[in-house]
Scaffold this active site. Sequence first.
Site, PDB file in Angstrom:
ATOM      1  N   SER A 144      -4.378  -7.314 -66.866  1.00 22.02           N
ATOM      2  CA  SER A 144      -3.520  -7.243 -65.791  1.00 22.02           C
ATOM      3  C   SER A 144      -2.507  -8.200 -67.216  1.00 22.02           C
ATOM      4  CB  SER A 144      -3.930  -8.638 -65.015  1.00 22.02           C
ATOM      5  OG  SER A 144      -2.446  -9.630 -64.650  1.00 22.02           O
ATOM      6  N   TYR A 158      -7.360 -16.705 -63.076  1.00 21.55           N
ATOM      7  CA  TYR A 158      -7.660 -15.084 -62.512  1.00 21.55           C
ATOM      8  C   TYR A 158      -6.838 -14.975 -64.259  1.00 21.55           C
ATOM      9  CZ  TYR A 158      -5.786 -10.687 -61.088  1.00 21.55           C
ATOM     10  OH  TYR A 158      -5.529  -9.350 -61.687  1.00 21.55           O
TER      11      TYR A 158
HETATM   12  P1  NAP Z   1      -8.098  -4.519 -55.140  1.00 21.16           P
HETATM   13  O1  NAP Z   1      -7.455  -3.425 -53.981  1.00 21.16           O
HETATM   14  O2  NAP Z   1      -8.717  -5.864 -54.128  1.00 21.16           O
HETATM   15  O3  NAP Z   1      -9.455  -3.599 -54.668  1.00 21.16           O
HETATM   16  C1  NAP Z   1     -10.531  -4.185 -55.644  1.00 21.16           C
HETATM   17  C2  NAP Z   1     -12.099  -3.684 -55.482  1.00 21.16           C
HETATM   18  O4  NAP Z   1     -12.949  -4.119 -56.694  1.00 21.16           O
HETATM   19  C3  NAP Z   1     -12.368  -2.617 -54.593  1.00 21.16           C
HETATM   20  O5  NAP Z   1     -13.021  -1.441 -54.513  1.00 21.16           O
HETATM   21  C4  NAP Z   1     -13.032  -3.789 -54.230  1.00 21.16           C
HETATM   22  O6  NAP Z   1     -14.709  -3.527 -53.280  1.00 21.16           O
HETATM   23  C5  NAP Z   1     -13.934  -4.057 -55.525  1.00 21.16           C
HETATM   24  N1  NAP Z   1     -14.644  -5.021 -55.997  1.00 21.16           N
HETATM   25  C6  NAP Z   1     -13.926  -6.632 -55.875  1.00 21.16           C
HETATM   26  N2  NAP Z   1     -15.359  -7.627 -55.835  1.00 21.16           N
HETATM   27  C7  NAP Z   1     -15.946  -6.913 -56.209  1.00 21.16           C
HETATM   28  C8  NAP Z   1     -17.420  -7.684 -57.208  1.00 21.16           C
HETATM   29  N3  NAP Z   1     -18.121  -8.047 -57.439  1.00 21.16           N
HETATM   30  N4  NAP Z   1     -18.595  -6.230 -57.866  1.00 21.16           N
HETATM   31  C9  NAP Z   1     -18.117  -4.899 -57.275  1.00 21.16           C
HETATM   32  N5  NAP Z   1     -16.703  -4.874 -56.674  1.00 21.16           N
HETATM   33  C10 NAP Z   1     -15.780  -5.368 -56.183  1.00 21.16           C
HETATM   34  O7  NAP Z   1      -7.595  -4.223 -56.480  1.00 21.16           O
HETATM   35  P2  NAP Z   1      -6.957  -3.659 -57.056  1.00 21.16           P
HETATM   36  O8  NAP Z   1      -5.637  -4.060 -57.006  1.00 21.16           O
HETATM   37  O9  NAP Z   1      -7.155  -2.358 -56.795  1.00 21.16           O
HETATM   38  O10 NAP Z   1      -7.610  -3.649 -58.401  1.00 21.16           O
HETATM   39  C11 NAP Z   1      -8.229  -3.472 -59.577  1.00 21.16           C
HETATM   40  C12 NAP Z   1      -8.401  -4.224 -61.130  1.00 21.16           C
HETATM   41  O11 NAP Z   1      -6.925  -3.401 -61.313  1.00 21.16           O
HETATM   42  C13 NAP Z   1      -8.632  -5.397 -60.595  1.00 21.16           C
HETATM   43  O12 NAP Z   1      -9.303  -5.217 -62.292  1.00 21.16           O
HETATM   44  C14 NAP Z   1      -7.094  -6.066 -60.608  1.00 21.16           C
HETATM   45  O13 NAP Z   1      -7.420  -7.818 -61.689  1.00 21.16           O
HETATM   46  C15 NAP Z   1      -6.514  -5.305 -61.660  1.00 21.16           C
HETATM   47  N6  NAP Z   1      -5.255  -5.534 -61.324  1.00 21.16           N
HETATM   48  C16 NAP Z   1      -4.564  -5.645 -60.089  1.00 21.16           C
HETATM   49  C17 NAP Z   1      -3.426  -5.871 -60.030  1.00 21.16           C
HETATM   50  C18 NAP Z   1      -2.125  -5.219 -58.985  1.00 21.16           C
HETATM   51  O14 NAP Z   1      -1.290  -5.459 -58.654  1.00 21.16           O
HETATM   52  N7  NAP Z   1      -2.672  -5.033 -57.962  1.00 21.16           N
HETATM   53  C19 NAP Z   1      -2.542  -6.651 -61.176  1.00 21.16           C
HETATM   54  C20 NAP Z   1      -3.365  -6.117 -62.093  1.00 21.16           C
HETATM   55  C21 NAP Z   1      -4.203  -5.588 -62.599  1.00 21.16           C
HETATM   56  P3  NAP Z   1     -14.821  -3.645 -52.264  1.00 21.16           P
HETATM   57  O15 NAP Z   1     -14.004  -2.599 -51.234  1.00 21.16           O
HETATM   58  O16 NAP Z   1     -16.342  -3.153 -51.553  1.00 21.16           O
HETATM   59  O17 NAP Z   1     -14.658  -5.075 -51.486  1.00 21.16           O
END
Ligand code: NAP
Length: 249
Positions: A144, A158
């Site tokens: 991130s 985080y």
């Molecule tokens: P999100 O929309 O919150 O989706 C999270 C996903 O991870 C969901 O599929 C959830 O499953 C799954 N998950 C959560 N906890 C888990 C666990 N303990 N075991 C297995 N699966 C789990 O997240 P996102 O924004 O797409 O983020 C994806 C990645 O990108 C993360 O690593 C995040 O830190 C990184 N990131 C995101 C952003 C941003 O702005 N969005 C920025 C920087 C980095 P369920 O559907 O079953 O809950």
Amino acid sequence: MADKVILVTGGSRGIGAATARLAAQQGYAVAVNYVSNREAAESVVADIVRGGGRAIAVAGDVSREDDIIGMFSTVDRELGTLTALVNNAGILGRQSRLDEMTAERINQVLLANITGSLLCAREAVRRMSTRHGGPGGAIVNLSSMAAKLGGPGEYVDYAASKGAIDAFTIGLAKEVAAEGIRVNAVRPGLIYTDIHASGGEAGRVDRLKDAVPMKRGGTAEEVANAIMWLVSDQSSYATGTFIDVSGGR
Ligand code: NAP
């Protein structure tokens, strides 16, 4: 059994779901991992199957080693030899300062984001490495921009977990470079997904977007494109490297 098999952790929503869909378009059989939202995972799988692809939904909490081991066994059995892992599952806690955080919350974040990614990578290396008789492969970790910006006032825990992802990406890339495995990472910036609501501010991207040089948030698909470039042979000489997908932030 398919030639190209990918596991996307947290593939049910957000960046993981966009990555799973794109991987299927690129000919991968896709394992869509989720922790609790089975309906969302099944809907990603249904989209892929409707498009002529192959996919399965696999439940498993990346905070639990036994779940991770079970998830990889399911992929072995149902899709065949893994050739790509996207370590995408990640969580954050409610926005707060460090002086308001409990040890329990910090440990939850570090366990899911760091230990979960390390253990999934371990299982992938055991299958992909030529040292273990595997065919080689690619691992992409989700870091991130918080690893560089630090997440002050919101979630330094985080941010610290993502700093660990950066170090682990560099180290593992070197460790397995001669065994046919490339390890890289993507650092998303402000992306429109549900993760911000889980931190307590669903509108966070819109609040902050004017501070982004490109003056907008990003989409999950824009991040998925970078992830799948790093998975693909298009990036065949890239390992231990990072793509910032952050609009210049
Ligand atoms: P999100 O929309 O919150 O989706 C999270 C996903 O991870 C969901 O599929 C959830 O499953 C799954 N998950 C959560 N906890 C888990 C666990 N303990 N075991 C297995 N699966 C789990 O997240 P996102 O924004 O797409 O983020 C994806 C990645 O990108 C993360 O690593 C995040 O830190 C990184 N990131 C995101 C952003 C941003 O702005 N969005 C920025 C920087 C980095 P369920 O559907 O079953 O809950």
